[in-house]
Each structure stands twice: as structure tokens, then as C-alpha cells.
Motif scaffolding. Structure first.
Motif, PDB file in Angstrom:
ATOM      1  N   GLU A  98      70.152  19.838 -45.927  1.00  0.00           N
ATOM      2  CA  GLU A  98      70.866  21.006 -46.450  1.00  0.00           C
ATOM      3  C   GLU A  98      72.070  20.631 -47.318  1.00  0.00           C
ATOM      4  OE1 GLU A  98      69.651  23.399 -42.401  1.00  0.00           O
ATOM      5  OE2 GLU A  98      71.781  23.208 -42.890  1.00  0.00           O
ATOM      6  N   PHE A  99      72.477  19.365 -47.270  1.00  0.00           N
ATOM      7  CA  PHE A  99      73.578  18.936 -48.135  1.00  0.00           C
ATOM      8  C   PHE A  99      73.044  18.607 -49.523  1.00  0.00           C
ATOM      9  CE2 PHE A  99      75.555  17.742 -43.965  1.00  0.00           C
ATOM     10  CZ  PHE A  99      76.604  18.640 -44.041  1.00  0.00           C
ATOM     11  N   LYS A 100      73.793  19.048 -50.519  1.00  0.00           N
ATOM     12  CA  LYS A 100      73.425  18.761 -51.911  1.00  0.00           C
ATOM     13  C   LYS A 100      74.626  18.091 -52.568  1.00  0.00           C
ATOM     14  CE  LYS A 100      69.605  21.400 -51.745  1.00  0.00           C
ATOM     15  NZ  LYS A 100      68.971  20.825 -50.537  1.00  0.00           N
ATOM     16  N   ILE A 101      74.326  17.293 -53.583  1.00  0.00           N
ATOM     17  CA  ILE A 101      75.412  16.657 -54.321  1.00  0.00           C
ATOM     18  C   ILE A 101      75.435  17.220 -55.738  1.00  0.00           C
ATOM     19  CG2 ILE A 101      76.333  14.465 -55.171  1.00  0.00           C
ATOM     20  CD1 ILE A 101      74.798  13.120 -52.823  1.00  0.00           C
ATOM     21  N   VAL A 102      76.609  17.602 -56.186  1.00  0.00           N
ATOM     22  CA  VAL A 102      76.771  18.031 -57.575  1.00  0.00           C
ATOM     23  C   VAL A 102      77.685  17.029 -58.285  1.00  0.00           C
ATOM     24  CG1 VAL A 102      76.260  20.495 -57.294  1.00  0.00           C
ATOM     25  CG2 VAL A 102      78.578  19.668 -56.843  1.00  0.00           C
ATOM     26  N   TYR A 103      77.526  16.978 -59.603  1.00  0.00           N
ATOM     27  CA  TYR A 103      78.234  15.987 -60.404  1.00  0.00           C
ATOM     28  C   TYR A 103      79.060  16.686 -61.474  1.00  0.00           C
ATOM     29  CZ  TYR A 103      74.937  12.858 -58.140  1.00  0.00           C
ATOM     30  OH  TYR A 103      74.225  12.164 -57.205  1.00  0.00           O
ATOM     31  N   GLN A 104      80.300  16.233 -61.636  1.00  0.00           N
ATOM     32  CA  GLN A 104      81.142  16.809 -62.687  1.00  0.00           C
ATOM     33  C   GLN A 104      81.577  15.703 -63.658  1.00  0.00           C
ATOM     34  OE1 GLN A 104      84.992  18.529 -61.555  1.00  0.00           O
ATOM     35  NE2 GLN A 104      84.749  20.091 -63.148  1.00  0.00           N
ATOM     36  N   PRO A 105      81.399  15.954 -64.967  1.00  0.00           N
ATOM     37  CA  PRO A 105      81.731  14.916 -65.948  1.00  0.00           C
ATOM     38  C   PRO A 105      83.228  14.634 -66.070  1.00  0.00           C
ATOM     39  CG  PRO A 105      81.052  16.961 -67.049  1.00  0.00           C
ATOM     40  CD  PRO A 105      80.808  17.148 -65.587  1.00  0.00           C
ATOM     41  N   LYS A 106      83.541  13.381 -66.351  1.00  0.00           N
ATOM     42  CA  LYS A 106      84.890  12.980 -66.784  1.00  0.00           C
ATOM     43  C   LYS A 106      84.705  12.575 -68.243  1.00  0.00           C
ATOM     44  CE  LYS A 106      86.039  11.167 -62.195  1.00  0.00           C
ATOM     45  NZ  LYS A 106      86.190   9.934 -61.378  1.00  0.00           N
ATOM     46  N   TRP A 107      85.410  13.254 -69.117  1.00  0.00           N
ATOM     47  CA  TRP A 107      85.147  13.139 -70.544  1.00  0.00           C
ATOM     48  C   TRP A 107      86.363  12.586 -71.277  1.00  0.00           C
ATOM     49  CZ3 TRP A 107      80.608  13.768 -73.002  1.00  0.00           C
ATOM     50  CH2 TRP A 107      80.630  13.877 -74.399  1.00  0.00           C
ATOM     51  N   LEU A 132      80.442  15.657 -55.834  1.00  0.00           N
ATOM     52  CA  LEU A 132      81.052  16.609 -54.900  1.00  0.00           C
ATOM     53  C   LEU A 132      79.980  17.180 -53.984  1.00  0.00           C
ATOM     54  CD1 LEU A 132      83.195  18.188 -57.700  1.00  0.00           C
ATOM     55  CD2 LEU A 132      84.205  17.149 -55.644  1.00  0.00           C
ATOM     56  N   LEU A 133      80.343  17.379 -52.738  1.00  0.00           N
ATOM     57  CA  LEU A 133      79.377  17.796 -51.729  1.00  0.00           C
ATOM     58  C   LEU A 133      79.248  19.313 -51.660  1.00  0.00           C
ATOM     59  CD1 LEU A 133      77.660  16.325 -49.613  1.00  0.00           C
ATOM     60  CD2 LEU A 133      79.601  16.458 -48.055  1.00  0.00           C
ATOM     61  N   ARG A 134      78.030  19.787 -51.427  1.00  0.00           N
ATOM     62  CA  ARG A 134      77.764  21.212 -51.203  1.00  0.00           C
ATOM     63  C   ARG A 134      76.900  21.351 -49.966  1.00  0.00           C
ATOM     64  NH1 ARG A 134      81.278  21.306 -54.091  1.00  0.00           N
ATOM     65  NH2 ARG A 134      81.501  22.116 -56.199  1.00  0.00           N
ATOM     66  N   TRP A 135      77.097  22.431 -49.230  1.00  0.00           N
ATOM     67  CA  TRP A 135      76.231  22.702 -48.069  1.00  0.00           C
ATOM     68  C   TRP A 135      75.515  24.026 -48.299  1.00  0.00           C
ATOM     69  CZ3 TRP A 135      78.136  23.475 -42.304  1.00  0.00           C
ATOM     70  CH2 TRP A 135      77.025  23.612 -41.469  1.00  0.00           C
ATOM     71  N   GLN A 136      74.216  23.929 -48.466  1.00  0.00           N
ATOM     72  CA  GLN A 136      73.381  25.115 -48.623  1.00  0.00           C
ATOM     73  C   GLN A 136      72.880  25.485 -47.229  1.00  0.00           C
ATOM     74  OE1 GLN A 136      72.392  26.827 -51.797  1.00  0.00           O
ATOM     75  NE2 GLN A 136      72.063  28.227 -50.071  1.00  0.00           N
ATOM     76  N   HIS A 137      73.607  26.414 -46.600  1.00  0.00           N
ATOM     77  CA  HIS A 137      73.278  26.800 -45.233  1.00  0.00           C
ATOM     78  C   HIS A 137      72.123  27.797 -45.253  1.00  0.00           C
ATOM     79  CE1 HIS A 137      73.716  28.602 -41.249  1.00  0.00           C
ATOM     80  NE2 HIS A 137      74.476  27.583 -40.911  1.00  0.00           N
ATOM     81  N   PRO A 138      71.113  27.620 -44.369  1.00  0.00           N
ATOM     82  CA  PRO A 138      69.923  28.476 -44.429  1.00  0.00           C
ATOM     83  C   PRO A 138      70.218  29.973 -44.245  1.00  0.00           C
ATOM     84  CG  PRO A 138      69.919  27.113 -42.438  1.00  0.00           C
ATOM     85  CD  PRO A 138      70.992  26.593 -43.336  1.00  0.00           C
ATOM     86  N   ARG A 139      71.225  30.328 -43.444  1.00  0.00           N
ATOM     87  CA  ARG A 139      71.532  31.749 -43.238  1.00  0.00           C
ATOM     88  C   ARG A 139      72.796  32.192 -43.953  1.00  0.00           C
ATOM     89  NH1 ARG A 139      73.333  32.547 -38.641  1.00  0.00           N
ATOM     90  NH2 ARG A 139      73.135  30.353 -38.115  1.00  0.00           N
ATOM     91  N   LEU A 140      73.802  31.295 -43.978  1.00  0.00           N
ATOM     92  CA  LEU A 140      75.120  31.697 -44.479  1.00  0.00           C
ATOM     93  C   LEU A 140      75.313  31.434 -45.970  1.00  0.00           C
ATOM     94  CD1 LEU A 140      77.091  30.344 -41.397  1.00  0.00           C
ATOM     95  CD2 LEU A 140      76.486  32.731 -41.854  1.00  0.00           C
TER      96      LEU A 140
END
Ligand code: C2E
Ligand code: MG
Ligand code: MG
Ligand code: MG
Length: 287
Positions: free
Chosen positions: A39-48, A61-69
């Protein structure tokens, strides 16, 4: 009556606190399964780099895609994971994933930059970080210099001698270190020259209010400190052209913020970069 109103107010606070407490316990319980349930996903943000118009890095950066919430912010679940100790296996997984993703981007000749991962104080306390990083680099075959660790001043200052020791060992693997949210924590100014770091990240709170003279003074001085100590400097939370102009006039050209790109999935990051490159290769007359 006033007494009744007071009672109601207490009841309101009680219910509010109960709800917060219940949610916290629920998240705590569900988090134990979240890793195995993917359920954890990783997103990436550019440094430009706004001067050379090049991608110079990314932050994972970490994200939590919770099945109910639904989507839960790291601001909410990282503190809970720190309380339970789950931050340690989560960080192990995160470093592993980021190294493999980055190795893929390098090998496919898509993007060749370093990616940073945020560190919790609990991970330093566990004394397992070196082993985690070594293993992730071995498994992924990524070069150490393409992994960066973001630490905050409070981590750096909590047990300075031990932190320095761990950071020196990690840098032996080629890994880079940056000081996140610089200027907001317990001041590390007195020990900054002893800390084995490569980069200062100016906190987004300063950037957000960089129309204020006082914040401008702080930003200019952080940039000057970085230059004097021969450190790189990155501005966080850059959202406007005015902020970019001000930062560049003071000598900071590396930007991270919504102006350039929001945190995105690895697939979106690839597409974003492709679009950026096309943009860069369009002759200016035809725009
Ligand atoms: P941070 O490391 O300072 O990360 C920057 C935060 O600012 C991110 O929020 C990012 O989405 C947000 N941001 C970036 N550009 C802009 C902008 O232009 N405007 C605004 N308003 N915000 C911007 P996010 O992803 O919600 O992360 C919040 C914090 O949670 C992070 O702050 C970091 O301290 C923590 N965190 C996130 N992922 C991890 C992780 O994997 N491990 C640990 N230990 N902490 C993490
Ligand atoms: Mg960070
Ligand atoms: Mg930050
Ligand atoms: Mg922050």
C-alpha cells in the motif's frame, strides 16, 4: 446556561480527541500490514537547476494508499511509524525501491541524477542505516553517489558524535547527505562545519514568505553560509517566478517546488522529463 455550554464544549473536545485517538490506533494497526499489502507508494519530485535548465536530482517522498481511508499524508503517518518503530522496515523498503528505480533510469539512459530519501531520527537510533544502504546498493548495483540522504537539523543535533560517525561511514559508500528544512530546527549553526553534509535545503517556510524583508535576509544568509562552507544549496517549495528571481539574484539556482513539478509517480516522472526535454529543444522563435 453557561455551565451547559461549557459541558458541551468539553464533550466536543472529548469526541474530537476520541476520534483522533481512534484513527491513530486504526492507522497503527493497519500499518503493520501495509508493507506486505504493497500500500506504500513512492513519488518523485524534481530538483531543477534554473541556471543550466537541467534536472539535477529528485526527492523520493512516501505515500500511503489506504484501502478504506484513501491517501494518507506522510505528515500524519510518519510520526505514528516512528512511535511503533515501523519506520525502520519502511525506510529499508524505501531505500531499496528508490535505488532499483534509479538504477533503471540510469541504465535506460533516461535520467542520470541522484535521488534523495528522507531519514527519521529513529533510523539513526536503530544503528541499521549503514547496513540497509550497503545492501540496497549491492542488490540494485546503483553507485553510492546516486543516493542521497536527507536529514534534519534535529537528527544531526540529537547525538552529534554518533550521527557524524554514521554519516562518515555512509559517505564511505559514496552516499551524499543534505540538511533538510535548514533554519527551522535546533540550530546546528555551531556544528555545521563539523557535519559531513554536501547540501543545505532552505526550508519552504522561508521561500513562501520571501516577499518579506526579514525572510529575504535569512535566505541570503543561508545561501552565503552554504557558499562559504562550499556546500550546495537547494530552495524548497518554490512556486513563483518572483521567488526564482530573488533566489537567483542571491546565488541559489537549484529549485524544488510546484513551479517546476509536483511529486509524481515514477511513470509520470519519466513523462514529465521527456516533455521538459522537448521543451528545451524547441527553438525559441517558434514558441
Ligand atoms: P520534506 O522532506 O521537507 O518534503 C517536502 C514537502 O514539501 C513534501 O510534502 C512536498 O510534497 C512538499 N512540497 C514540495 N514542493 C512544494 C511547493 O512548491 N509547495 C508546497 N506547498 N509544498 C511543496 P510531503 O510529500 O507531504 O512530505 C511531508 C514531509 O513528510 C516531508 O517533508 C518529510 O519530512 C516527511 N516524509 C515524506 N516522505 C518520507 C519518508 O519516506 N521518510 C521519512 N522519514 N519522512 C518522510
Ligand atoms: Mg526532504
Ligand atoms: Mg524539506
Ligand atoms: Mg519539511
Amino acid at each position: 446556561s453557561a455551565k451547559q455550554a461549557g459541558k458541551n464544549r468539553y464533550r466536543f473536545y472529548d469526541e474530537q480527541m476520541n476520534r483522533t485517538q481512534t484513527r491513530k490506533m486504526e492507522l497503527e494497526k493497519d500499518m503493520r500490514k501495509a508493507l506486505v499489502h504493497e500500500e506504500f507508494k513512492i513519488v518523485y519530485q524534481p530538483k531543477w537547476d534554473s541556471r543550466t535548465d537541467r534536472l539535477v536530482g529528485m526527492e523520493a517522498l512516501l505515500r500511503w494508499q489506504h484501502p478504506r481511508l484513501g491517501m494518507i499524508s506522510p505528515a500524519e503517518f510518519i510520526p505514528i511509524s516512528e512511535d511503533t518503530g515501523l519506520i525502520v522496515p519502511i525506510t529499508r523498503w524505501m531505500i531499496q525501491e528508490v535505488c532499483c528505480q534509479n538504477k533503471h533510469w540510469h541504465d535506460s539512459n533516461e535520467m542520470k541524477v541522484s535521488i534523495s530519501v528522507n531519514m527519521s531520527i529513529r533510523v539513526f537510533e536503530s544503528q541499521l542505516l549503514y547496513e540497509m544502504v550497503e545492501q540496497a546498493l549491492n542488490v540494485s548495483k546503483l553507485e553510492g553517489e546516486h543516493l542521497e540522504l536527507e536529514i534534519t537539523e534535529s537528527i544531526a543535533m540529537s547525538d552529534v558524535a554518533n550521527t557524524i560517525e554514521q554519516l562518515i561511514a555512509l559517505r564511505g559508500l559514496g552516499v551524499k547527505v543534505s540538511l533538510d528544512d535548514f533554519g527551522t530546527g535546533y540550530s546546528s549553526l555551531g556544528s555545521l562545519d563539523q557535519l559531513p553534509v554536501d547540501t543545505l535545503k532552505i526550508d519552504q517556510g522561508f521561500i513562501r514568505n520571501s516577499d518579506q524583508r526579514s525572510k529575504q535576509a535569512i535566505i541570503s544568509n543561508i545561501i552565503a553560509i552554504a557558499q562559504n562552507l562550499d556546500l550546495d544549496v537547494v530552495a524548497e517549495g518554490v512556486e513563483t517566478q518572483e521567488q526564482i528571481q530573488f533566489l537567483r539574484s542571491k546565488g541559489c539556482s537549484i529549485m524544488q517546488g510546484y513551479y517546476y513539478g509536483k511529486p509524481m509517480s515514477s511513470a509520470d516522472m519519466s513523462r514529465w522529463f521527456e516533455a521538459k526535454q522537448l521543451e528545451a529543444h524547441v527553438p525559441s522563435e517558434s514558441i
